[in-house]
Motif scaffolding. Structure first.
Motif, PDB file in Angstrom:
ATOM      1  N   PRO A  10      48.425  71.781  70.915  1.00 44.23           N
ATOM      2  CA  PRO A  10      48.897  70.817  71.924  1.00 44.23           C
ATOM      3  C   PRO A  10      49.901  71.473  72.883  1.00 44.23           C
ATOM      4  O   PRO A  10      50.400  72.573  72.609  1.00 44.23           O
ATOM      5  CB  PRO A  10      49.581  69.728  71.086  1.00 44.23           C
ATOM      6  CG  PRO A  10      48.996  69.869  69.717  1.00 44.23           C
ATOM      7  CD  PRO A  10      48.771  71.344  69.560  1.00 44.23           C
TER       8      PRO A  10
ATOM      9  N   TYR B 151      53.131  74.359  68.178  1.00 46.87           N
ATOM     10  CA  TYR B 151      52.533  73.875  66.948  1.00 46.87           C
ATOM     11  C   TYR B 151      51.033  73.764  67.102  1.00 46.87           C
ATOM     12  O   TYR B 151      50.502  73.711  68.210  1.00 46.87           O
ATOM     13  CB  TYR B 151      53.159  72.525  66.555  1.00 46.87           C
ATOM     14  CG  TYR B 151      53.085  71.432  67.599  1.00 46.87           C
ATOM     15  CD1 TYR B 151      53.919  71.466  68.712  1.00 46.87           C
ATOM     16  CD2 TYR B 151      52.199  70.375  67.474  1.00 46.87           C
ATOM     17  CE1 TYR B 151      53.862  70.463  69.668  1.00 46.87           C
ATOM     18  CE2 TYR B 151      52.143  69.362  68.419  1.00 46.87           C
ATOM     19  CZ  TYR B 151      52.975  69.421  69.516  1.00 46.87           C
ATOM     20  OH  TYR B 151      52.916  68.441  70.469  1.00 46.87           O
TER      21      TYR B 151
ATOM     22  N   TYR C 177      48.748  73.835  58.883  1.00 45.96           N
ATOM     23  CA  TYR C 177      49.176  73.746  60.277  1.00 45.96           C
ATOM     24  C   TYR C 177      50.638  74.148  60.337  1.00 45.96           C
ATOM     25  O   TYR C 177      51.347  74.067  59.325  1.00 45.96           O
ATOM     26  CB  TYR C 177      48.905  72.383  60.921  1.00 45.96           C
ATOM     27  CG  TYR C 177      49.579  71.167  60.310  1.00 45.96           C
ATOM     28  CD1 TYR C 177      50.825  70.719  60.745  1.00 45.96           C
ATOM     29  CD2 TYR C 177      48.941  70.427  59.317  1.00 45.96           C
ATOM     30  CE1 TYR C 177      51.410  69.577  60.203  1.00 45.96           C
ATOM     31  CE2 TYR C 177      49.530  69.296  58.769  1.00 45.96           C
ATOM     32  CZ  TYR C 177      50.765  68.875  59.222  1.00 45.96           C
ATOM     33  OH  TYR C 177      51.349  67.759  58.683  1.00 45.96           O
TER      34      TYR C 177
ATOM     35  N   ILE D 238      54.392  74.262  62.586  1.00 47.05           N
ATOM     36  CA  ILE D 238      55.269  73.809  63.670  1.00 47.05           C
ATOM     37  C   ILE D 238      56.407  74.816  63.759  1.00 47.05           C
ATOM     38  O   ILE D 238      57.074  75.090  62.762  1.00 47.05           O
ATOM     39  CB  ILE D 238      55.816  72.390  63.402  1.00 47.05           C
ATOM     40  CG1 ILE D 238      54.654  71.388  63.307  1.00 47.05           C
ATOM     41  CG2 ILE D 238      56.809  71.975  64.494  1.00 47.05           C
ATOM     42  CD1 ILE D 238      55.069  69.971  62.916  1.00 47.05           C
TER      43      ILE D 238
ATOM     44  N   THR E 271      46.753  67.321  53.519  1.00 46.63           N
ATOM     45  CA  THR E 271      47.622  66.236  53.030  1.00 46.63           C
ATOM     46  C   THR E 271      48.871  65.986  53.881  1.00 46.63           C
ATOM     47  O   THR E 271      49.533  64.962  53.703  1.00 46.63           O
ATOM     48  CB  THR E 271      48.149  66.575  51.614  1.00 46.63           C
ATOM     49  OG1 THR E 271      49.005  67.722  51.714  1.00 46.63           O
ATOM     50  CG2 THR E 271      47.018  66.882  50.651  1.00 46.63           C
ATOM     51  N   GLY E 272      49.219  66.920  54.753  1.00 50.86           N
ATOM     52  CA  GLY E 272      50.467  66.783  55.503  1.00 50.86           C
ATOM     53  C   GLY E 272      51.697  67.216  54.719  1.00 50.86           C
ATOM     54  O   GLY E 272      52.812  67.144  55.229  1.00 50.86           O
TER      55      GLY E 272
ATOM     56  N   LEU F 262      49.927  65.947  66.861  1.00 49.48           N
ATOM     57  CA  LEU F 262      48.895  66.851  66.363  1.00 49.48           C
ATOM     58  C   LEU F 262      47.927  66.009  65.548  1.00 49.48           C
ATOM     59  O   LEU F 262      48.343  65.282  64.645  1.00 49.48           O
ATOM     60  CB  LEU F 262      49.545  67.917  65.476  1.00 49.48           C
ATOM     61  CG  LEU F 262      48.681  69.097  65.043  1.00 49.48           C
ATOM     62  CD1 LEU F 262      48.257  69.932  66.242  1.00 49.48           C
ATOM     63  CD2 LEU F 262      49.459  69.986  64.067  1.00 49.48           C
TER      64      LEU F 262
ATOM     65  N   VAL G  46      50.157  63.756  63.097  1.00 52.36           N
ATOM     66  CA  VAL G  46      51.503  64.291  62.935  1.00 52.36           C
ATOM     67  C   VAL G  46      52.251  64.018  64.229  1.00 52.36           C
ATOM     68  O   VAL G  46      51.752  64.359  65.307  1.00 52.36           O
ATOM     69  CB  VAL G  46      51.455  65.811  62.689  1.00 52.36           C
ATOM     70  CG1 VAL G  46      52.850  66.345  62.399  1.00 52.36           C
ATOM     71  CG2 VAL G  46      50.486  66.153  61.565  1.00 52.36           C
TER      72      VAL G  46
ATOM     73  N   ILE H 122      55.839  64.557  66.341  1.00 49.63           N
ATOM     74  CA  ILE H 122      57.094  65.300  66.445  1.00 49.63           C
ATOM     75  C   ILE H 122      57.956  64.564  67.458  1.00 49.63           C
ATOM     76  O   ILE H 122      57.577  64.429  68.616  1.00 49.63           O
ATOM     77  CB  ILE H 122      56.846  66.748  66.901  1.00 49.63           C
ATOM     78  CG1 ILE H 122      55.794  67.414  65.997  1.00 49.63           C
ATOM     79  CG2 ILE H 122      58.149  67.544  66.888  1.00 49.63           C
ATOM     80  CD1 ILE H 122      55.353  68.776  66.500  1.00 49.63           C
TER      81      ILE H 122
ATOM     82  N   VAL I 128      59.684  65.588  62.118  1.00 54.25           N
ATOM     83  CA  VAL I 128      58.245  65.674  61.915  1.00 54.25           C
ATOM     84  C   VAL I 128      57.847  64.572  60.937  1.00 54.25           C
ATOM     85  O   VAL I 128      58.441  64.468  59.861  1.00 54.25           O
ATOM     86  CB  VAL I 128      57.846  67.038  61.312  1.00 54.25           C
ATOM     87  CG1 VAL I 128      56.333  67.099  61.083  1.00 54.25           C
ATOM     88  CG2 VAL I 128      58.311  68.179  62.207  1.00 54.25           C
TER      89      VAL I 128
ATOM     90  N   SER J 274      54.255  62.678  59.315  1.00 52.23           N
ATOM     91  CA  SER J 274      52.789  62.679  59.293  1.00 52.23           C
ATOM     92  C   SER J 274      52.266  61.452  58.578  1.00 52.23           C
ATOM     93  O   SER J 274      52.927  60.879  57.714  1.00 52.23           O
ATOM     94  CB  SER J 274      52.268  63.942  58.606  1.00 52.23           C
ATOM     95  OG  SER J 274      52.710  63.989  57.270  1.00 52.23           O
TER      96      SER J 274
ATOM     97  N   PHE K 235      48.693  60.710  56.625  1.00 52.66           N
ATOM     98  CA  PHE K 235      47.353  61.102  56.140  1.00 52.66           C
ATOM     99  C   PHE K 235      46.888  59.941  55.275  1.00 52.66           C
ATOM    100  O   PHE K 235      47.203  59.868  54.083  1.00 52.66           O
ATOM    101  CB  PHE K 235      47.422  62.424  55.354  1.00 52.66           C
ATOM    102  CG  PHE K 235      47.531  63.639  56.229  1.00 52.66           C
ATOM    103  CD1 PHE K 235      48.688  63.908  56.931  1.00 52.66           C
ATOM    104  CD2 PHE K 235      46.454  64.521  56.367  1.00 52.66           C
ATOM    105  CE1 PHE K 235      48.785  65.029  57.751  1.00 52.66           C
ATOM    106  CE2 PHE K 235      46.550  65.639  57.187  1.00 52.66           C
ATOM    107  CZ  PHE K 235      47.716  65.890  57.886  1.00 52.66           C
TER     108      PHE K 235
ATOM    109  N   ASN L 236      54.607  61.614  55.186  1.00 53.16           N
ATOM    110  CA  ASN L 236      55.342  62.792  54.783  1.00 53.16           C
ATOM    111  C   ASN L 236      56.153  63.274  55.983  1.00 53.16           C
ATOM    112  O   ASN L 236      56.044  62.704  57.064  1.00 53.16           O
ATOM    113  CB  ASN L 236      54.397  63.886  54.270  1.00 53.16           C
ATOM    114  CG  ASN L 236      55.022  64.717  53.155  1.00 53.16           C
ATOM    115  OD1 ASN L 236      56.216  65.023  53.195  1.00 53.16           O
ATOM    116  ND2 ASN L 236      54.243  65.054  52.159  1.00 53.16           N
TER     117      ASN L 236
END
Lengths: 318, 318
Positions: free
Chosen positions: A37, A55, A64, A66, A95-96, B42, B51, B53, B68, B70, B72, B85
């Motif tokens: 992004p 990121y 992933y 950041i 899963t993040g 993201l 995700v 930010i 951050v 997220s 899922f 998370n």
């Protein structure tokens, strides 16, 4: 979840083939296999500072990433801290979940930037580099030269800067890495005598001028990573045979290419992406007489690749 | 630099006056004293994850914060992990140095979202709340109700969801917090019997319909924080006497207001910002008969304020 300290990072770095890892990142990016992004940016005013958040992820990969990197350029004067700082965060793509916090203090950003410079030189420098020109004498000027060592046999260097004491420090320190470094405060000397030039300053006005442009040189512009920064005259990009971006989409918004497009010295369609050249999907330099320019604004795939490589090396070292 | 664990965070949270801290954040934001760039996003595809930010700072403050978070949503099914998370990073505004890593695993995002819901209810709910309607039965549905406790005397609750077992779990768990919770799988019951309604789902199609709209209610929409999510029919916003955004600029791009503007049920100029109401710079609810809607997409000032408050409390607790 793993907290990785600066010491652990420094210890494993020599064991990692960063050029290969980051080349793979550029290839994935230019082939559309990466999700990256737009860069997040936070600007502080008093004292001036800029914070970049980069990121993204490579599709099908495990993680992933950041990355936060800051530049507070008055730090060395105000509080004796380095101007660069930051950290990298690695998360599980399924899963993040946070996998690792890399407390690199900005060092991995500095290094992946230098590695990209080495990759650009490997792809684009004339076959015989006779003298390396370095513009600037800070951390990035040091790292660029060190990371050039494996990709060129040349050890003759001319460094440009405004402060003679800083230049002398630079020359002495780089001598310990096997380079023979002369100094100058006139950027025309760099243009006149070097055929692989790397610019590393946060300048907002061109230091390298087109009036001094010779044939058969390559310039890697590293310092300019915001819409306002500039180190290389737009006419140099205009007269180059090949202009390469680490990320075309990002270079439309920031860096030297952005300036040259705005000045109408360059067309968007003339820009080639570094990953396409590494992959062999596009031509790089074809003769030693060409003038080539690589504009490196820093792409999240570099951060993704260096974070993954360092994490794997730290885990393997246990 | 300080790594703050989830356990340390959980231990200090009861000691922090989060409503006051986050109200100050909204005021600073609406008065233009905060720098909050656009949300970074993201999107992961397989399995689906998003995700966010969020980052920024209050001018003249000590820190800037990068958060951050997220979601899922298949985690509970795929791997028994919670869907939320994340973590928060706090940096020195003068130097860029990392001050703290708050390993909150997304919990502070969940909590600051619930606190914003309490603030919206405090400002906008009718003077006598007779029944609280909760749409959804997940973590945010739990936290919204818990954080409403100090701002309303009402303990009568109707919870809506699609899964009766989840609703029963919710009712039992919230009973332990002093609430008397009935359940329904028909969202019309919520509209028919509740006058303070909070929506907390990641739905992409309106759950609350305008056909059931009564006078004298307040709706806080919390779940919809992307351009595609929606829980509240656009006609409800169209017929509301007052539509409030946590951030007008953000709600133009995401959330319920974004949907209502796109459907031309609402004009941009009719939207009032929550911080302006808290500060007394704009009117909130003026009669108990009004219909009010607050659209909360989550603003970085909430993250900034909760991170600072938790950090200060952890340091003070030593």
């Amino acid at each position: 979840m793993r907290i990785i300290t600066r010491e652990e990072i420094d210890a494993v770095l020599p064991k990692v083939d960063l050029i290969a890892e980051i080349e793979q990142g550029f290839i994935a990016y230019s082939r559309g296999q990466a999700v990256v992004p737009p860069v997040g940016e936070l600007v502080l005013e008093d004292p001036p500072g800029d914070v970049h958040i980069k990121y993204g992820y490579i599709k099908g990969d495990d993680y992933y990433v950041i990355k936060v990197a800051s530049g507070f350029y008055e730090n060395p004067v105000n509080n004796l801290l380095p101007s660069s700082n930051g950290l990298m965060l690695m998360f599980n793509q399924q899963t993040g979940a946070l996998v690792a916090v890399l407390l690199d203090e900005g060092s991995l950003t500095d290094i992946r930037t230098a590695v990209a410079g080495a990759i650009a030189a490997k792809c684009l420098a004339p076959s015989a580099v006779t003298r390396i020109g370095i513009v600037g004498s800070g951390i990035q000027a040091r790292l660029q030269l060190q990371y050039l060592a494996p990709v060129t046999e040349c050890r003759q260097v001319l460094v440009w800067g405004r402060n003679q004491a800083s230049l002398d420090d630079y020359a002495a320190e780089m001598a310990a890495h096997g380079f023979e470094v002369a100094t100058t405060t006139d950027a025309r000397d760099v243009m006149a005598t070097c055929n692989l030039i790397v610019t590393t300053t946060p300048a907002e006005k061109a230091i390298l001028r087109a009036a001094n442009l010779r044939r058969g040189i390559h310039v890697t512009a590293v310092g300019s990573d915001t819409p306002s920064k500039q180190e290389v005259a737009t006419a140099i990009l205009g007269r180059a045979d090949l202009v390469v971006a680490d990320s075309i989409v990002q270079c439309l918004e920031r860096g030297e290419i952005h300036k040259a497009l705005a000045a109408k010295k360059l067309n968007r369609t003339d820009i080639v992406e570094l990953g396409s050249i590494i992959a062999g999907d596009a031509a790089g330099r074809t003769t030693d007489q060409q003038v080539t320019v690589a504009d490196l604004t820093g792409v999240a795939v570099q951060d993704i690749q260096i974070a993954k490589a360092v994490y794997a090396a730290v885990v393997a070292a246990q």
